[in-house]
Design an enzyme around this catalytic site. Structure first.
Site, PDB file in Angstrom:
ATOM      1  N   GLY A  82       0.826  -1.205   0.000  1.00  0.00           N
ATOM      2  CA  GLY A  82       0.000   0.000   0.000  1.00  0.00           C
ATOM      3  C   GLY A  82       0.853   1.244   0.000  1.00  0.00           C
ATOM      4  N   ASN A  83       1.932   1.218   0.787  1.00  0.00           N
ATOM      5  CA  ASN A  83       2.845   2.349   0.850  1.00  0.00           C
ATOM      6  C   ASN A  83       3.507   2.600  -0.491  1.00  0.00           C
ATOM      7  OD1 ASN A  83       5.752   3.538   1.871  1.00  0.00           O
ATOM      8  ND2 ASN A  83       4.064   4.122   3.197  1.00  0.00           N
TER       9      ASN A  83
ATOM     10  N   GLU B 221     -15.945  30.017  22.313  1.00  0.00           N
ATOM     11  CA  GLU B 221     -16.497  31.160  23.052  1.00  0.00           C
ATOM     12  C   GLU B 221     -17.432  31.972  22.171  1.00  0.00           C
ATOM     13  OE1 GLU B 221     -15.032  35.171  25.465  1.00  0.00           O
ATOM     14  OE2 GLU B 221     -13.577  33.610  24.986  1.00  0.00           O
TER      15      GLU B 221
ATOM     16  N   ARG C  66      -5.565  43.044  25.779  1.00  0.00           N
ATOM     17  CA  ARG C  66      -4.861  42.219  26.776  1.00  0.00           C
ATOM     18  C   ARG C  66      -3.385  42.092  26.419  1.00  0.00           C
ATOM     19  NH1 ARG C  66      -5.724  38.548  31.067  1.00  0.00           N
ATOM     20  NH2 ARG C  66      -7.951  39.023  31.095  1.00  0.00           N
TER      21      ARG C  66
ATOM     22  N   THR D 136     -11.664  41.833  30.564  1.00  0.00           N
ATOM     23  CA  THR D 136     -11.393  43.261  30.384  1.00  0.00           C
ATOM     24  C   THR D 136     -12.686  44.023  30.100  1.00  0.00           C
ATOM     25  OG1 THR D 136     -10.767  42.714  28.116  1.00  0.00           O
ATOM     26  CG2 THR D 136      -8.982  43.086  29.684  1.00  0.00           C
TER      27      THR D 136
ATOM     28  N   ALA E  73     -11.423  33.419  30.259  1.00  0.00           N
ATOM     29  CA  ALA E  73     -10.617  34.393  31.000  1.00  0.00           C
ATOM     30  C   ALA E  73     -10.075  33.846  32.315  1.00  0.00           C
ATOM     31  CB  ALA E  73     -11.412  35.675  31.251  1.00  0.00           C
TER      32      ALA E  73
ATOM     33  N   GLU F  98      -5.457  29.663  32.018  1.00  0.00           N
ATOM     34  CA  GLU F  98      -4.633  30.280  30.976  1.00  0.00           C
ATOM     35  C   GLU F  98      -3.202  30.611  31.393  1.00  0.00           C
ATOM     36  OE1 GLU F  98      -7.427  33.041  28.362  1.00  0.00           O
ATOM     37  OE2 GLU F  98      -7.908  33.230  30.481  1.00  0.00           O
TER      38      GLU F  98
END
Length: 1226
Positions: free
Chosen positions: A236-237, A682, A760, A890, A959, A1148
């Protein structure tokens, strides 16, 4: 499953066997260390070192069997003991009680099978003759062995194979024989079996005559993962004819012969004639590859080696791969030579000019080496814009591999002269990884529940596969599946869209687009600018922009329908990079600045002023679970229930209501859990859930969709690439006096969250350093990439990377160690940042000192210096990196949370809060807070899901503030309940159970439900005025990292990392350690490995190239530090920390700690360059000197290109006028 498979096949695996078993498993957010710790409890600890032949090394004393001592003797194993445990309801693992393979199935005789219809036929022959008959009738039939390539072609390339033939049950194709002059293997032998055959062949023929089999074995060790090797085959390779195959160069260099068979005919094809072009071979259409004959090497004077370089050491496709063979006469003259390379042309090729040059030359003469290197340059004279890119790097690898081979042969010939470069011979190997955690970190403040290392509440469900994710929800009877029609141009006018062909396909039910929206405004989303569209309107701004949605009765039919939609474009000029955007002034309407003091005046009085540029690329989220949602319409009042893999159920509710033209109270969004988010869910998850809601409303049927990995990567956005131009004023004493910084981020085509990310980054561009005069400005570049979005760190890592970049470059300019320069400029407690916030509970200087002591940093720095002086091609580097990460949204209004706590009659407690569970352990911490507050056991507390009808208006889980916000909201609800239950506790006594308390309160008509609420106090920063408290507090940390690089190839390994984080009083140390390890490895990927590339030209111009694990590389199990130590700061007082339990957010902040590996690589490269006299000019801001300017990520390519040795210099490819690179690196 990989571990279980290992244990089924090997009851006493070595430590290496355990690590190798996980190849092919990718989940960098785990940090891998906890998984390996658990898995190693099953291993036989007496294992060979990193040089063992089983690991592809040169040999270890353990290879010889028992006795004789070991290189590992004398190394004390002071690791904490790892205990096995048997959870309730689990049967302890015992190999003796394993189910055996059913004997009746073993006796089963395979029969040929055939089934199908006019569209598709499947055959399963069981003899070679049957296969050849089928092939004679259907010469274009697709031969299926392991199906490792075929499934990719079908799933991602939409190829169709009307006739398929499975050959896995033909025993004749899996035979092998050890003959006098060659090994013959069946074409369909699995690669795992081939590994074992190679080992047997080495024993049979001996090391010298079995060199080829050792070369094959070495290549196979780094070929894909064990799962692929268990089914993949050499035939196959070969027939796939990949130009970067690991096996093909070995077989070609060995002069192997391929035996092809068709009905009544057998053909022998030399490997040198097999490949005829890109993905084309000389195999007749009606033939199959039956076997491969691999010659053995001579007993004397013949040498054979194989080499490979990839973006990631293990389980990765090659950048360049090679097999090199040379045969010498007794007097050292080259009689035969075959140098074969993959990755340097459209197919596997021999270096013809070099082969011709070498024959007849005396091998041991340096002129021969130099002449061969010159010939290789001619053989592989790659243009700058060569397909696949990396022209200089690929050319350097061709030269480096031969250089290594030459000196390996010379060393084996016994050459001790100056002409033998002994150090070029060994390749970089790594030890078995280990690590420690401080198990006593919370001892000083541990309570009944809080502070204990309790397991993740869903851990057992997740490891057994019982945990339910969005797409695991059982389908409804009349459910439909959606597939988005996505743009294929980066920037274009949308001339026409014709879904008629798709709507004629069987199973396709409908097509949804912008015209189905209740109003033009409903098609707009993305507060506060509402510039983004759910469905494209008149203009396309990026590839992967949704144009429409096909809904069908199955996912495959929906995908087929989406491909059938015809879209006509009129292409427009596109912008991709930050530099292009700056040049063309393509910006969003955004400009922010933070200014403190008077930098311009300060620069005039500084002893030195230095300038520079910091550049870092983006990062793909690569969560395990891609974006997914199910929308279920209700029969009344326009109600809609949405199950979504989202961090932001509230926003999903808001926009679903918008596209459905109903009030938000008619839409309920629910989230059980996500399989990872990292910020990528988010805002970007809203797009899919809203589109599906509209489709469900239109069809009045449930609609689901889970994006493929490819779709997810081109649609959902990445971490923002950043560019920072800095100017630093510093005095001779090393004190920084002023900084002036311009920050640009690549926002992509729409705003999304780019403004907050840029803000930020600006607030973190000071790092941990006091700079009294500071001016930073931020801009957002508007380009034609996907809209970049939130990603763990949210601009913080980019800002701190800019800071650490100017710290190391200025330190080089001053001629002082970066570690000392950092220490000189650290903030002191209570000093104010550039945004005028005092630093309270400031522990970075303390941790900086502790990490140096605990990691023996000074002694290791001396050892590294000695090592680098003694080694030419190997260099080691060290870095010590601090972090401070501000915790709070923020955007002020997001800093709030709600919770709902119910106590039932039986004393059980149900908690709902606004946070979502994405594997980070938020629900675990919330149950612990509840249990502690209500004085019950953890088993009595349960969190079912997050839903908009239990907690309304919740902020996104982001956050790193979710434990703080939701934890206090839960605590607030519990406090109300405790107040109501207080009389009953007093009446029934301290031993009363919650069941008794609840009963008593219920019969007195006391409310046993409470709604909690919390908002972060004190915060509120005003931009422009530079006033107010931006962050509630800062999570801090320090990391020391040590790396070793092989400058011949750019390969590197992290030898050790020591991380110390200040997370306050940990709610759950086990969860926090997992977060730290996972974030560090994700950061390691960001700064060293993960690189996004776009295609510059051709029919796919402007499309993302790195759109799956084949091209986009995240860290694997064997990329983690070999020694991986993590500890939490303890024995300090947190005076100003007023969070729940006095804990700090941890999701974070540790991610930037991964940059320690980047800066350690830079440190090692400085030593490599200094060896050739290339260094920064001290005291001068010289743009053309030897200062090392290293961009992130520090990939093997960038590492090698940063070297200045003669091999690299002769390999550099300069662009011709107007010539550009094949890829665009954003």
């Amino acid at each position: 499953m990989s571990l279980y498979a290992l244990l089924r096949n090997n009851q006493s695996p070595t430590e290496h066997d355990v690590e190798e078993a996980f190849d092919g498993n990718l989940c960098r957010c785990t940090g891998y260390r906890p998984i390996l710790d658990a898995a190693q409890t099953f291993s036989n600890k007496l294992a060979a070192c990193g040089n063992s032949k089983g690991k592809g090394g040169g040999g270890c004393c353990m290879d010889k069997g028992e006795g004789g001592g070991c290189c590992k003797d004398g190394k004390e194993d002071d690791d904490q003991p790892i205990k096995r445990f048997t959870p309730p309801g689990f049967i302890e693992y015992n190999p003796d009680t394993e189910l055996i393979f059913p004997p009746s199935l073993k006796k089963n005789e395979f029969q040929p099978l055939a089934f199908g219809n006019k569209r598709k036929k499947w055959f399963r022959p069981v003899t070679l003759d049957q296969l050849l008959e089928i092939k004679s009738v259907y010469p274009d039939a697709k031969i299926i062995g392991g199906s490792t390539e075929t499934q990719i072609e079908i799933k991602f390339k939409a190829l169709q194979y009307p006739v398929s033939v499975f050959v896995g049950d033909i025993a004749e194709l899996r035979l092998y024989s050890l003959n006098d002059g060659h090994l013959e293997i069946g074409g369909n032998i699995t690669l795992t079996d081939l590994e074992n055959v190679c080992q047997e062949a080495i024993k049979h023929y001996g090391e010298t005559r079995g060199q080829i089999f050792n070369a094959i074995y070495r290549q196979l060790k780094y070929f894909a993962g064990r799962q692929i090797r268990n089914v993949g085959t050499p035939a196959g390779n070969l027939v796939t004819a990949s130009p970067i195959s690991d096996l093909n160069p070995v077989l070609m260099a060995a002069d192997a012969v391929l035996v092809a068979k068709s009905l009544g005919k057998e053909t022998e094809i030399p490997m040198s004639d097999f490949f005829t072009g890109y993905r084309r071979t000389a195999l007749p259409s009606d033939a199959i590859l039956a076997s491969i004959r691999i010659p053995i090497t001579q007993e004397k004077n013949e040498f054979f080696r194989s080499y490979k370089q990839a973006k990631r050491k293990d389980d990765d496709i090659a950048i360049v791969t090679s097999a090199l063979k040379v045969r010498l006469s007794d007097d050292g003259i080259v009689e035969n030579c075959n140098l074969v390379y993959g990755g340097l042309a459209a197919m596997t090729v021999a270096a013809k000019k070099t082969n011709e040059f070498l024959v007849g030359k005396k091998f041991a003469e340096l002129e021969t080496l130099e002449g061969a290197m010159n010939s290789l340059e001619q053989d592989f004279n790659l243009p700058f814009g060569v397909p696949g890119g990396m022209a200089s790097y690929r050319k350097s690898l061709a030269l480096s591999f031969f250089y290594r081979f030459y000196h390996e042969v010379m060393a084996e010939l016994g050459g001790e002269s100056e002409g033998v470069d002994q150090e070029a011979v060994p390749e970089l190997e790594r030890e078995i990884s280990t690590g420690k955690e401080d198990g006593e970190a919370s001892a000083a403040y541990v309570q009944e529940t809080l502070g204990k290392s309790n397991p993740h509440v869903a851990a057992l469900k997740q490891v057994t596969g019982e945990a339910q994710y969005t797409d695991d929800i059982p389908p409804a009877k009349n459910e439909l599946y959606g597939c988005m029609v996505l743009s294929t141009k980066a920037h274009a006018k949308l001339k026409s869209v014709d879904p008629s062909a798709a709507l004629k396909l069987p199973g396709v039910v409908n097509y949804i687009n912008k015209d189905d929206m209740p109003s033009p405004q409903a098609n707009r989303w993305g507060a506060p600018h509402f510039e983004e569209m759910f469905f494209a309107e008149d203009e396309i701004f990026t590839t992967g922009q949704p144009i429409g949605l096909i809904v069908a009765t199955s996912a495959s039919r929906a995908a087929e329908g989406a491909r059938a939609v015809r879209v006509e474009y009129e292409e427009l000029p596109a912008i991709f990079t930050i530099e292009e955007a700056i040049e063309q002034e393509s910006f969003f309407n955004f400009f922010k600045e933070i200014k403190k003091g008077d930098p311009e005046e300060a620069f005039k009085n500084c002893d030195h002023v230095f300038t520079g540029v910091a550049r870092m690329g983006g990062q793909e989220h690569f969560y395990l679970e891609t974006q997914a949602a199910v929308a279920i319409p209700k029969p009344e009042d326009g109600e809609m229930e949405i199950y979504s893999s989202t961090q932001n159920p509230n926003e999903a509710q808001v926009y679903a209501a918008q596209v459905l033209n109903v009030q938000a109270n008619k839409v309920v969004v629910k989230v059980k859990r996500m399989g990872g988010g990292f910020g990528g869910k988010e805002s970007r998850s809203v797009q899919l859930s809203s589109i599906l809601a509209l489709a469900a409303q239109k069809t009045r049927r449930p609609v689901r969709c889970m994006l493929t990995r490819e779709e997810d990567m081109i649609v959902s956005g990445q971490r923002h690439p950043f560019l920072g131009r800095w100017k630093i004023g510093v005095n001779k004493d090393g004190k920084i006096q002023a900084a002036d910084i311009d920050i640009f981020n690549n926002g992509g085509w729409s705003w999304d969250l780019s403004a907050a990310v840029c803000e930020r980054a600006m607030s973190h561009s000071d790092g941990c350093y006091r700079i009294p005069n500071f001016h930073v400005r931020g801009r957002i570049c508007k380009t034609n990439t996907m809209s970049n979005t939130a990603f763990r760190g949210f601009g913080g890592p980019q800002g701190m990377f800019i800071a650490e970049s100017y710290m190391v470059e200025v330190a080089d300019r001053l001629g002082i160690p970066a570690e000392k320069f950092r220490e000189i400029n650290f903030y002191e407690p209570e000093e104010e940042t550039h945004f005028n916030q005092p630093l309270t509970d400031w522990h970075v200087p303390l941790m900086y000192k502790q990490v140096q002591e605990e990691a023996e940093y000074e002694a290791r720095r001396e050892a590294v210096t000695v090592f680098n002086k003694e080694h030419k091609w190997r260099k080691r580097g060290l870095a010590l990196i601090p972090t401070k990460f501000g915790i709070s949204f923020t955007a002020l209004w997001f800093n709030q949370a709600g919770a709902l706590v119910h106590i039932y009659h039986d004393g059980s407690i149900l908690v709902a809060h606004g946070g979502t569970e994405m594997g980070q352990g938020l629900h675990t911490k919330m149950t612990m807070i509840t249990a502690q507050a209500l004085k019950v056991s953890l088993e009595e507390v349960f969190i079912s899901e997050t839903a908009t009808n239990t907690v309304a208006n919740a902020s996104a889980t982001a956050a790193s503030a979710s434990s703080d916000l939701n934890g206090y909201a839960v605590y607030n609800a519990c406090a109300q309940l405790n107040e109501r239950l207080a009389p009953y506790r007093e009446k029934l006594g301290p031993d009363a159970t919650m069941k008794q308390l609840a009963h008593a309160a219920y019969f007195d008509r006391v409310n046993l439900s409470a709604q909690g609420f919390y908002k972060t106090p004190e915060i509120g920063y005003t931009w422009g005025e530079n006033k107010g408290k931006m962050f509630f507090y800062f999570t801090q940390g320090v990391t020391a990292a040590e790396v070793e690089i092989d400058t011949l190839t750019g390969t590197w390994t992290c030898a050790r990392a020591d991380i110390k984080m200040d997370v306050g009083r940990s709610i759950n140390p086990a969860i926090d350690y997992g977060q730290i390890q996972g974030a560090f490895i994700q950061g390691l990927g960001l700064f060293t490995m993960e690189e996004s590339l776009w295609l510059r030209g051709g029919p796919m111009a402007g499309n993302l190239f790195t759109r799956g694990p084949g091209a986009y590389k995240i860290p694997g199990f064997r990329d983690i530090p070999q020694i991986f130590n993590v500890s939490l700061l303890k024995d300090v007082e947190w005076k100003d920390l007023r969070t729940i339990q006095r804990s700090r957010g941890v999701g974070e902040p540790p991610l930037f700690m991964g940059s320690a590996v980047f800066f350690a690589i830079r440190d090692a490269l400085k030593a490599a360059r200094a060896q050739y006299g290339v260094e920064a000019t001290v005291g001068v801001d010289d743009k053309e000197d030897g200062l090392l300017r290293l961009e992130s990520p520090a990939t093997p390519e960038r590492i090698r290109l940063s070297c200045v040795d003669p091999i690299m210099e002769r390999a550099r490819v300069a662009p011709k006028e107007g010539e550009k690179s094949f890829f665009i690196a954003i």
